[in-house]
Motif scaffolding. Structure first.
Motif, PDB file in Angstrom:
ATOM      1  N   UNK A  26       0.827  -1.198   0.000  1.00 39.13           N
ATOM      2  CA  UNK A  26       0.000   0.000   0.000  1.00 39.13           C
ATOM      3  C   UNK A  26       0.859   1.244   0.000  1.00 39.13           C
ATOM      4  N   UNK A  27       0.425   2.268   0.713  1.00 37.16           N
ATOM      5  CA  UNK A  27       1.112   3.549   0.711  1.00 37.16           C
ATOM      6  C   UNK A  27       2.268   3.549   1.715  1.00 37.16           C
ATOM      7  N   UNK A  28       3.344   2.915   1.340  1.00 37.21           N
ATOM      8  CA  UNK A  28       4.497   2.799   2.237  1.00 37.21           C
ATOM      9  C   UNK A  28       5.547   3.867   1.980  1.00 37.21           C
ATOM     10  N   UNK A  29       5.314   4.755   1.018  1.00 42.91           N
ATOM     11  CA  UNK A  29       6.337   5.706   0.631  1.00 42.91           C
ATOM     12  C   UNK A  29       6.722   6.638   1.772  1.00 42.91           C
ATOM     13  N   UNK A  52      14.440   2.500  12.018  1.00 42.28           N
ATOM     14  CA  UNK A  52      14.049   3.553  11.098  1.00 42.28           C
ATOM     15  C   UNK A  52      14.144   3.020   9.667  1.00 42.28           C
ATOM     16  N   UNK A  53      13.310   3.539   8.814  1.00 47.86           N
ATOM     17  CA  UNK A  53      13.274   3.014   7.450  1.00 47.86           C
ATOM     18  C   UNK A  53      14.581   3.287   6.711  1.00 47.86           C
ATOM     19  N   UNK A  75      13.713  -2.514  -0.647  1.00 53.96           N
ATOM     20  CA  UNK A  75      13.251  -2.907  -1.983  1.00 53.96           C
ATOM     21  C   UNK A  75      12.049  -3.837  -1.898  1.00 53.96           C
ATOM     22  N   UNK A  76      11.992  -4.610  -0.838  1.00 51.83           N
ATOM     23  CA  UNK A  76      10.885  -5.565  -0.650  1.00 51.83           C
ATOM     24  C   UNK A  76       9.841  -5.040   0.327  1.00 51.83           C
ATOM     25  N   UNK A  77      10.069  -3.833   0.845  1.00 55.67           N
ATOM     26  CA  UNK A  77       9.152  -3.273   1.851  1.00 55.67           C
ATOM     27  C   UNK A  77       8.915  -4.256   2.990  1.00 55.67           C
ATOM     28  N   UNK A  78       9.981  -4.863   3.444  1.00 51.60           N
ATOM     29  CA  UNK A  78       9.884  -5.920   4.446  1.00 51.60           C
ATOM     30  C   UNK A  78      10.844  -5.655   5.593  1.00 51.60           C
TER      31      UNK A  78
END
Length: 124
Positions: A26-29, A52-53, A75-78
């Motif tokens: 979803x909106x993870x940006x 932290x991201x 890259x994998x949002x994981x």
């Protein structure tokens, strides 16, 4: 909206290892950071670890320092939680959470989204 899906829980013997994963979609940006919390039966949800991201900062509860490691793959949002030297008292449902706004990553009330949780059971 953001969706978080945890995986990797299970049954393991004491001193064993597990790696939990939490995939965000979803909106993870605008993600600022992510964390892991856990809740055992009859107990309050407690902080385990967060990151932290950007990956510049990680935080750990005292009771997991030296045993658990949090990491992320943008890259994998994981986000991952590598758990080693598990103890029976680590038995709990583990939840991942995502915070979008800059701020503290230790208290649960700062997080915007939560996963459904994954059960970790450590036998003695």
């Amino acid at each position: 909206q953001v969706q978080l899906v945890e995986s990797g829980g299970g049954l393991v013997q004491a001193e064993g290892s597990l790696r939990l994963s939490c995939a965000a979609s979803g909106r993870t940006v605008s993600t600022y950071g992510m964390g892991w919390f856990r809740q055992a039966p009859g107990k309050e949800r407690e902080f385990v670890a967060s990151i932290t991201w950007s990956g510049d900062n990680t935080y750990y509860a005292n009771f997991v320092k030296g045993r658990f490691t949090i990491s992320r793959d943008n890259a994998k949002n994981t986000v991952y939680l590598q758990m080693n030297s598990l103890k029976p008292e680590d038995t709990a449902v583990y939840y991942c959470a995502l915070r979008q706004r800059p701020g503290g990553l230790i208290h649960p009330y700062g997080y915007d989204y939560w996963g459904q949780g994954t059960q970790v059971t450590v036998s003695s």
